[in-house]
Design an enzyme around this catalytic site. Sequence first.
Site, PDB file in Angstrom:
ATOM      1  N   ARG A   1      45.136  -3.786 101.502  1.00  0.00           N
ATOM      2  CA  ARG A   1      44.228  -4.039 100.384  1.00  0.00           C
ATOM      3  C   ARG A   1      42.846  -4.511 100.812  1.00  0.00           C
ATOM      4  O   ARG A   1      41.835  -3.967 100.380  1.00  0.00           O
ATOM      5  CB  ARG A   1      44.803  -5.133  99.465  1.00  0.00           C
ATOM      6  CG  ARG A   1      45.501  -4.636  98.247  1.00  0.00           C
ATOM      7  CD  ARG A   1      46.519  -5.677  97.842  1.00  0.00           C
ATOM      8  NE  ARG A   1      47.465  -5.804  98.935  1.00  0.00           N
ATOM      9  CZ  ARG A   1      48.540  -5.039  99.058  1.00  0.00           C
ATOM     10  NH1 ARG A   1      48.842  -4.168  98.144  1.00  0.00           N
ATOM     11  NH2 ARG A   1      49.335  -5.142 100.106  1.00  0.00           N
ATOM     12  N   THR A   2      42.801  -5.555 101.627  1.00  0.00           N
ATOM     13  CA  THR A   2      41.498  -6.169 101.913  1.00  0.00           C
ATOM     14  C   THR A   2      40.587  -5.178 102.625  1.00  0.00           C
ATOM     15  O   THR A   2      39.427  -4.991 102.245  1.00  0.00           O
ATOM     16  CB  THR A   2      41.682  -7.457 102.738  1.00  0.00           C
ATOM     17  OG1 THR A   2      42.613  -8.292 102.049  1.00  0.00           O
ATOM     18  CG2 THR A   2      40.372  -8.200 102.904  1.00  0.00           C
TER      19      THR A   2
ATOM     20  N   LYS B   1      41.335  -4.313 126.367  1.00  0.00           N
ATOM     21  CA  LYS B   1      40.903  -4.387 127.775  1.00  0.00           C
ATOM     22  C   LYS B   1      40.537  -5.813 128.159  1.00  0.00           C
ATOM     23  O   LYS B   1      40.061  -6.059 129.254  1.00  0.00           O
ATOM     24  CB  LYS B   1      39.671  -3.492 127.996  1.00  0.00           C
ATOM     25  CG  LYS B   1      39.878  -2.034 127.689  1.00  0.00           C
ATOM     26  CD  LYS B   1      38.574  -1.277 127.984  1.00  0.00           C
ATOM     27  CE  LYS B   1      38.621   0.155 127.514  1.00  0.00           C
ATOM     28  NZ  LYS B   1      37.270   0.748 127.506  1.00  0.00           N
TER      29      LYS B   1
ATOM     30  N   ARG C   1      39.045 -10.153 110.187  1.00  0.00           N
ATOM     31  CA  ARG C   1      40.368 -10.766 110.012  1.00  0.00           C
ATOM     32  C   ARG C   1      40.956 -10.985 111.397  1.00  0.00           C
ATOM     33  O   ARG C   1      40.953 -10.067 112.229  1.00  0.00           O
ATOM     34  CB  ARG C   1      41.293  -9.872 109.189  1.00  0.00           C
ATOM     35  CG  ARG C   1      42.723 -10.399 109.189  1.00  0.00           C
ATOM     36  CD  ARG C   1      43.618  -9.694 108.219  1.00  0.00           C
ATOM     37  NE  ARG C   1      43.287 -10.016 106.843  1.00  0.00           N
ATOM     38  CZ  ARG C   1      43.989  -9.605 105.792  1.00  0.00           C
ATOM     39  NH1 ARG C   1      45.060  -8.845 105.978  1.00  0.00           N
ATOM     40  NH2 ARG C   1      43.632  -9.941 104.571  1.00  0.00           N
TER      41      ARG C   1
ATOM     42  N   HIS D   1      40.873 -17.561 103.177  1.00  0.00           N
ATOM     43  CA  HIS D   1      40.666 -16.162 102.782  1.00  0.00           C
ATOM     44  C   HIS D   1      39.745 -16.190 101.552  1.00  0.00           C
ATOM     45  O   HIS D   1      40.178 -15.933 100.427  1.00  0.00           O
ATOM     46  CB  HIS D   1      42.026 -15.534 102.464  1.00  0.00           C
ATOM     47  CG  HIS D   1      42.052 -14.040 102.358  1.00  0.00           C
ATOM     48  ND1 HIS D   1      40.906 -13.264 102.260  1.00  0.00           N
ATOM     49  CD2 HIS D   1      43.099 -13.170 102.332  1.00  0.00           C
ATOM     50  CE1 HIS D   1      41.264 -11.986 102.170  1.00  0.00           C
ATOM     51  NE2 HIS D   1      42.581 -11.906 102.202  1.00  0.00           N
TER      52      HIS D   1
HETATM   53  C1  NCD Z   1      47.128 -11.921 101.943  1.00  0.00           C
HETATM   54  C2  NCD Z   1      46.639 -12.321 103.321  1.00  0.00           C
HETATM   55  O1  NCD Z   1      46.368 -11.474 104.165  1.00  0.00           O
HETATM   56  O2  NCD Z   1      46.507 -13.531 103.508  1.00  0.00           O
HETATM   57  N1  NCD Z   1      46.977 -10.545 101.689  1.00  0.00           N
HETATM   58  C3  NCD Z   1      45.819 -10.094 101.139  1.00  0.00           C
HETATM   59  O3  NCD Z   1      44.777 -10.174 101.751  1.00  0.00           O
HETATM   60  N2  NCD Z   1      45.868  -9.599  99.906  1.00  0.00           N
HETATM   61  C4  NCD Z   1      48.474 -12.415 101.609  1.00  0.00           C
HETATM   62  C5  NCD Z   1      49.609 -12.094 102.524  1.00  0.00           C
HETATM   63  O4  NCD Z   1      49.485 -11.341 103.480  1.00  0.00           O
HETATM   64  O5  NCD Z   1      50.699 -12.598 102.243  1.00  0.00           O
END
Ligand code: NCD
Length: 285
Positions: free
Chosen positions: A48-49, A77, A98, A126
């Site tokens: 999703r993100t 590497k 991320r 997040h």
């Molecule tokens: C979340 C995350 O990555 O923290 N997912 C997201 O970005 N929608 C929640 C999760 O992974 O449980």
Amino acid sequence: MQHLLSVDDMKESFIFDLWSKASDQKDGFSDVLKNKILTNLFYEPSTRTSSSFYSAMVRQGGSVIPINNVKFSSAIKGESLEDTIITMGTMSDCIVLRHPEIGSVDKAAKVSSVPIINAGDGEGEHPTQTLLDGFTIYYNHKKNIDNLRITMVGDLKNGRTVKSLVKLLSRYSGNYFNFVSPKDLRFPQDSIPKKSFETDKIENVIADTDVLYVTRVQTERGSDHEYSLSTEQLNLLPKNSIVMHPLPRVNEIPRDFDNDPRAKYFDQMIYGLWCRMVLLEGIMS
Ligand code: NCD
């Protein structure tokens, strides 16, 4: 430079302004980000993100360098995060990062020549998920995010979305939190809000809930519980409450609840797209 590393970086006026513009994005395609390039740098899995940032960029005429599989980048590497950030800063106008380590985004921001957006740093924060989670509540609750009873369920120790959302919601008066988790997955005690209650039994609080926020057990961070809410339990929720989940869902919410009008977890993804469109435009145009 405008980094977005934590909910602490977002002032009230910034958030409400973003939300008021977000609902105008419904059918949005534009070219406000023409000639702009975003790097999606993901050292952890994402559906999703990363796609939401990708779509938000492309819908506004911009382009994306997707580094979603660091196995095929120079990280494998032995390149440091800092060197990768310096590199991508020369190729793009903004980096969405991320990373599995808490605090990695601060390290990245120190060396970056372009804005960094935190898309999840380990069990840390997040903030763009909080933008869309907060928008979901605001949009479905008469344009308000105060005086709510919020029940959070699941892995409250390792989930980053709950930590960021609690930071935002505890700014507003009258919000009360119920934290429901097994004892070893409790919300961090040093940041627990004053107005809160902890339990391991959802039945103790579900009928007194405006917003139910369900999360997945973060097995990749060492948690090993399994749990699922039943339709019978969910039906104890008040009629005008809403049920949220950042997704991915494993077994926490039964599929037969998906068509219940209180279920907002699929709507959250649409809201996320709108919020990220406004955010990217604000940062890059
Ligand atoms: C979340 C995350 O990555 O923290 N997912 C997201 O970005 N929608 C929640 C999760 O992974 O449980």
